[in-house]
Motif scaffolding. Structure first.
Motif, PDB file in Angstrom:
ATOM      1  N   HIS A  62     155.860  60.823 -46.800  1.00 38.72           N
ATOM      2  CA  HIS A  62     154.989  60.307 -45.747  1.00 38.72           C
ATOM      3  C   HIS A  62     153.521  60.395 -46.159  1.00 38.72           C
ATOM      4  N   LEU A 103     155.596  66.692 -41.730  1.00 34.01           N
ATOM      5  CA  LEU A 103     155.386  65.574 -42.655  1.00 34.01           C
ATOM      6  C   LEU A 103     155.884  65.915 -44.058  1.00 34.01           C
ATOM      7  N   GLN A 116     165.283  65.133 -42.304  1.00 31.27           N
ATOM      8  CA  GLN A 116     163.918  64.732 -42.613  1.00 31.27           C
ATOM      9  C   GLN A 116     163.880  63.350 -43.270  1.00 31.27           C
ATOM     10  N   LEU A 122     153.983  68.380 -35.921  1.00 25.47           N
ATOM     11  CA  LEU A 122     154.165  67.101 -36.617  1.00 25.47           C
ATOM     12  C   LEU A 122     153.535  67.133 -38.011  1.00 25.47           C
ATOM     13  N   THR A 130     159.021  68.653 -30.878  1.00 23.24           N
ATOM     14  CA  THR A 130     158.518  68.863 -32.245  1.00 23.24           C
ATOM     15  C   THR A 130     158.872  70.248 -32.765  1.00 23.24           C
ATOM     16  N   LEU A 160     157.080  58.722 -36.417  1.00 25.96           N
ATOM     17  CA  LEU A 160     156.149  59.831 -36.652  1.00 25.96           C
ATOM     18  C   LEU A 160     154.703  59.391 -36.427  1.00 25.96           C
TER      19      LEU A 160
END
Length: 1095
Positions: free
Chosen positions: A857, A853, A813, A849, A798, A821
């Motif tokens: 998301h 994002l 991304q 994480l 990560t 994810l």
């Protein structure tokens, strides 16, 4: 009338018999006798009593064992029926049924269920009250078996058993005339204190009652009417009781006198019955860095029972003892003085070894609950204290000593050895129940120091390691020493002996250094003298713990060289556990303060130097084409290893580790290698894993030497990745990572990579996804070590995601799977509930994480719940009483979360909880590094609205001012070195908050400054003058940068449109202007603050 009334049918509750062919014959015998007993009805005739006697005798005489097909509930039901048939006025039958209870529960390893326990307890307690005193011994034995691991289920009877006038308190009192009854009563109390994992513990008042009773027994001398063996059994039971109380985790030794009294008796009984020693201890040991009272009765070595009849060591003979070759399954523990030679302490403090070449390897295995009737473990006695991962199961018996010296003397020594073992395991439990900084106050009471010339060496744990005739006891002492050394790096860091100290007093640093040297000397002496493979493993593990924590950069040279040269022959030892621990020790050497010049020279030694020709189970390294040997499995590239350019000799340790991983065994392994897979041509998995670990450590600390083997190590990594064992795969990945780091740092020498962020940058989304899936699978492994390494890998992976966010190409991304994810977040949340070793990296991964994002998301409903759960997991970890590394990583992760502008920080319900957790830590956490990290997290948000309401902002500001005020409040001297860094970070956070403040925030800031303005001002001025000091939050700021921070805050204050008549803005601006003015005056600068004073 018939002597016994027979019921028409069996009780309806009796379980139906299983098919006959599935039940062992012994199980059938039990059921047959049980059916006969259940068919009886109470009858007071002599013939009925005779029938019951005979049935009890038959039940007792059966040769039971575990796995005999007898259900625990059947045993409990039979015992209830037996008690119903025996009235309390029949002393002989009560005695016999007590024997039956004791025998069946111990032999069949049954813990009575709650349904039947109530009746049986009431019966036995009534029996003690009503029956003759000669039956009390058997009844107490039955009671001990009943309450074993059932203490929490006996609440109703605890006042009657453990109250002020309780039954067990009276029978265990010093005034009790029958020593056997007294011992049995103490045994009952010890079993009451024992609890199984996950079960409730004994209530605290009764814990304290039992602890004081056990401590009183240990402090009291042996009464004249008690024989030595009974006294040993009494001591064992008292020690076992204290151990159970401490293992429960509820009882904490917080009072100095209470802890000191316990440590005093433990040290006394650690040497109980040891030939040649008779020590007297004070009632209480007090913490002190100085050597404490040592009341040994002077005994000349030649008068020692263990050495009087033996010749002294022939000076022409080597002191090294060659292990006796014994076939598999023939290892027996020889602990009598005729079998094992003890070391005796001479007047000079040196330990002389007598001729000890008859030492034989010991089967130091698990002494589990006994399967025979010896009663040496479980409910009926004190089991051997330490567990072992050995595959052998060693039954408990009194055959620990040879009968060569005959009967009672051998038996007596066996019981004395068990007392010493009991004291040591109780000491181990004590170590785990107190803080390390408290333990180190008693360092000199248990750790040896170099004796003055002409003075005897003080007794310590090393005395047992060198002198005790029992391999089990030696192993126990070594495990205790390892527990003390584990995590001692900060305490030992004060040691220093690089220069000669010629002063009127000996500094504390020199004393600790002397103690470290003596530990090296004694452990190396024990290494060459030991022949028991299991004890040898403990010696090497203890050395590894010592090496990992000793500050060799502050000590004189040669300590590591001695360890290195003496451990090399053991790499080829026939026992796999010895070989694994030897590699662990070598790994500790190459990782301590790397790179050390002394270790660099050792790595360049010729590969044959120090490697003996003992029974080898590892590949030999002498052939020049060793790499070309084809292993069973995927073929390796035809490559040969040559010496690195510029060196005359290859690194033998790298070659050894590579061969262990990829080459097949050359000769068959002994029975101790049973840990390897059946039919496997390779070394056992623990050996291969440890070899990979050593390679990774070499790549990290000595890359300049490792890079000569890049091609070969690449082949090793490919082979590891292709294997089915996930542990091998993970260790191969770890080696790849360390090599990648080394290459990156070699070509980018200016880049600094934090230890928890060492990871190469991956750019391929598919590769990252495949890697993530493999890691998530390993996070569910049963092995804690595998899960810990998987969490570590997830954290690093990560980190890679965050690094790729900084690239100009947004495709990474965009292409990253949202489902993956979600899966990673869920796994990280679950891992954050695991042990600390897993949790510390799981929370790091969660922070990364959540930072990664994207708005696409966060907008999805499927992510809303998982984001909430993730942040709650971080908040919980920040506040939990976990290891400080875990909390540090949680605060770091929270700061990462705040960096994501797409998250609804400031408006989400979790905002106040997150800030509340961080402000709690910054003001009250005892670890200053965690406080620093929480203050850094509080200064991450870049917009005022992200801090939430005016009240929320005020709470954060107030908490930071309070933290600044308390920045020197600590009782741990080790934290003082972080005081300046903490103040620096808090000042940065306060200035950052000022630079974002709104008009509504100014009144609360003014109010706090009116109360604490002088204190805050003085620290900010100090911060500006010195610049931000380097800490764990990033690179330090220059004085120009810190000055600019204050100027920006002042400029922002000037731009705020305050209501007419409001004085808060003027007060705060004056506060900041005065800070800058003080700094200008002290630096000799002239001039005002143009454009700011007039705003």
């Amino acid at each position: 009338m018939a002597a016994v009334q027979v019921a028409g049918s069996l009780p309806s509750g009796q379980p139906r018999e299983a098919p006959r062919e599935a039940i062992p014959e012994r199980g059938n015998a039990f059921r047959r006798l049980s059916a006969r007993l259940c068919a009886l009805r109470p009858d007071d005739s002599s013939s009925a009593r005779t029938e019951i006697h005979l049935l009890f005798d038959q039940l007792i005489s059966e040769n039971y064992s575990e796995g005999s097909g007898v259900a625990p509930e059947d045993v409990s039901a039979l015992l209830v029926q037996a008690c119903r048939l025996v009235p309390l006025n029949q002393n002989h039958l009560v005695s016999k049924v007590s024997q039956l209870i004791h025998h069946l529960l111990n032999r069949l390893q049954v813990i009575v269920d709650e349904q039947h326990l109530d009746f049986l307890l009431a019966y036995t307690i009534s029996a003690i009250h009503q029956c003759s005193s000669w039956t009390h011994m058997e009844i107490l034995q039955a009671l001990a078996a009943l309450v074993y691991c059932n203490g929490s289920k006996c609440q109703k009877y605890l006042p009657e058993l453990l109250g002020k006038t309780g039954l067990l308190m009276k029978l265990s009192d010093l005034a009790q005339s029958d020593p056997e009854v007294r011992r049995a009563a103490v045994h009952c109390m010890a079993n009451l204190c024992l609890s199984m994992p996950g079960q409730p513990y004994l209530e605290e008042p009764y814990q304290n009652i039992c602890f004081q009773a056990f401590l009183t027994i240990l402090q009291s001398p042996k009464s004249s009417d008690m024989d030595d063996i009974t006294f040993c059994m009494l001591l064992q039971n008292a020690l076992k009781g204290i151990q159970s109380l401490l293992n429960g985790g509820r009882m904490k030794l917080t009072q100095t006198d209470e802890l000191g009294a316990l440590l005093a008796v433990l040290k006394k009984f650690m040497f109980h019955g040891l030939p040649g020693l008779n020590i007297e201890m004070p009632t209480v040991l007090y913490p002190t860095p100085l050597p404490q009272y040592d009341g040994r009765t002077p005994i000349k070595p030649q008068q020692s029972e263990s050495s009087a009849s033996r010749p002294t060591l022939n000076k022409k003979k080597k002191s090294k003892v060659k292990p006796k070759k014994i076939q598999q399954g023939e290892e027996e523990e020889k602990e009598s003085s005729g079998e094992i030679e003890a070391a005796s302490v001479t007047g000079t403090g040196r330990v002389n070894l007598h001729e000890g070449n008859t030492w034989s390897p010991s089967s130091l295995g698990v002494q589990s609950l006994p399967l025979d009737g010896s009663g040496a473990a479980g409910k009926d006695g004190v089991s051997s204290p330490f567990s072992s991962s050995s595959w052998k199961r060693v039954s408990s018996s009194e055959s620990d000593y040879s009968d060569a010296e005959g009967g009672m003397q051998s038996k007596m020594r066996s019981y004395q050895a068990k007392v010493r073992q009991g004291a040591l395991v109780c000491f181990l439990s004590t170590i785990k129940s107190i803080e390390k900084k408290v333990l180190y106050g008693y360092w000199s009471a248990f750790i040896p120091d170099t004796p003055e010339l002409g003075s005897p060496q003080s007794v310590s744990l090393m005395t047992l390691t060198l002198k005790d005739p029992s391999p089990k006891t030696r192993a126990c002492a070594l495990q205790v020493l390892s527990a003390i050394l584990e995590g001692s790096k900060q305490f030992l860091s004060v040691a220093e002996d690089t220069s000669d100290h010629r002063r009127a007093f000996t500094p504390f640093s020199v004393m600790i250094a002397s103690s470290i040297r003596e530990l090296h000397r004694c452990l190396l002496l024990a290494l060459v003298a030991e022949s028991s493979s299991q004890t040898l493993t403990q010696i090497i593990k203890c050395l590894a713990n010592l090496v990992s924590n000793a500050p060799y950069n502050r000590l004189k040279l040669s300590l590591l060289t001695k360890v290195w040269n003496q451990i090399k022959p053991y790499i080829r030892h026939k026992d796999v556990n010895v070989r694994v621990s030897s590699l662990t020790l070598l790994g500790a050497i190459v990782s301590t303060h790397a790179p050390l010049p002394e270790v660099q020279l050792l790595l360049q030694q010729p590969c044959s130097s120090g490697l003996g020709n003992s029974n080898s189970a590892t590949p030999h390294l002498s052939p020049p084409d060793w790499w070309k040997k084809a292993p069973a499995g995927p073929s390796l590239e035809e490559t040969s290893v040559s010496s690195p350019k510029g060196s005359s000799e290859p690194c033998w340790l790298i070659r050894l580790c590579i061969s262990i991983v990829v080459l097949p065994k050359e000769d068959s392994c002994s029975g101790s290698d049973a840990g390897s897979a059946a039919g496997s041509a390779y070394e056992p998995s623990p050996m291969r894993l440890e070899a990979l670990q050593v390679l990774a450590l070499l790549a990290r600390g000595y890359f300049s030497m490792t890079q000569a083997y890049l091609m070969e190590l690449g082949e090793v990594i490919c082979k590891c990745m292709g294997e089915a064992d996930p542990s091998i795969q993970l260790h191969g990945a770890k080696l790849l990572e360390e090599l990648g780091i080394g290459l990156i740092q070699q070509y980018k020498p200016d880049s600094t990579v934090a230890p928890d962020q060492r990871v190469p940058v991956f750019l391929d989304v598919i590769f990252v996804a495949d890697t993530a899936n493999a890691i998530l699978m390993s996070l569910e492994d049963k092995s804690l070590n595998v899960r810990a390494k998987a969490a570590w890998s997830l954290g690093n992976l990560t980190d890679t995601l965050i690094v790729n966010m900084e690239t100009p190409d947004p495709s990474f991304q965009e292409e990253f799977s949202g489902l993956l994810l979600l899966k990673m977040l869920r796994s990280a949340i679950e891992a954050s509930k695991d042990k600390d070793k897993v949790k510390s990296n799981a929370v790091r991964a969660l922070g990364n994480l959540l930072h990664f994002l994207q708005p696409s998301h966060i907008e999805k409903p499927t992510f809303a719940e998982i984001i909430e759960e993730s942040i709650q997991a971080l908040i919980s970890t920040v506040l939990t009483e976990a290891a400080m590394k875990v909390r540090w990583n949680a605060c770091y992760a929270m700061g990462n979360v705040f960096k994501n502008p797409a998250l609804p920080l400031g408006t989400a319900p979790w905002t106040s909880q997150a800030y509340s957790a961080l402000t709690s830590v910054v003001t009250s956490c005892k670890n200053f590094k965690v406080r620093i990290r929480s203050a850094a997290a509080l200064s991450v948000p870049g917009k005022r609205e992200q801090y939430g309401s005016v009240e929320q902002y005020a709470r954060i500001w107030n908490a930071l001012v309070t933290a600044l005020q308390k920045s020197e409040d600590t009782i741990d001297f080790l934290e003082f070195k972080y005081c300046a860094s903490l103040r620096t970070q808090i000042c940065e956070a306060l200035i950052h908050l000022l630079s974002l403040a709104s008009a509504s925030d100014l009144p609360c800031i003014k109010e706090i400054l009116e109360l604490n303005g002088n204190m805050v001002q003085s620290y900010i001025v100090q911060f500006l003058k010195s610049g931000a000091e380097g800490d764990d939050t990033g690179a330090p700021h220059s004085p120009q940068e810190t000055d600019q921070m204050v100027r920006m805050a002042l400029k922002h204050m000037g731009s705020i449109q305050a209501p007419a008549g409001d004085t808060a803005r003027r007060t705060i601006m004056g506060f900041l202007e005065e800070i800058l003015a003080i700094c200008f005056e002290s630096s000799g600068s002239q001039g005002a603050l143009p454009g700011l004073r007039n705003q």
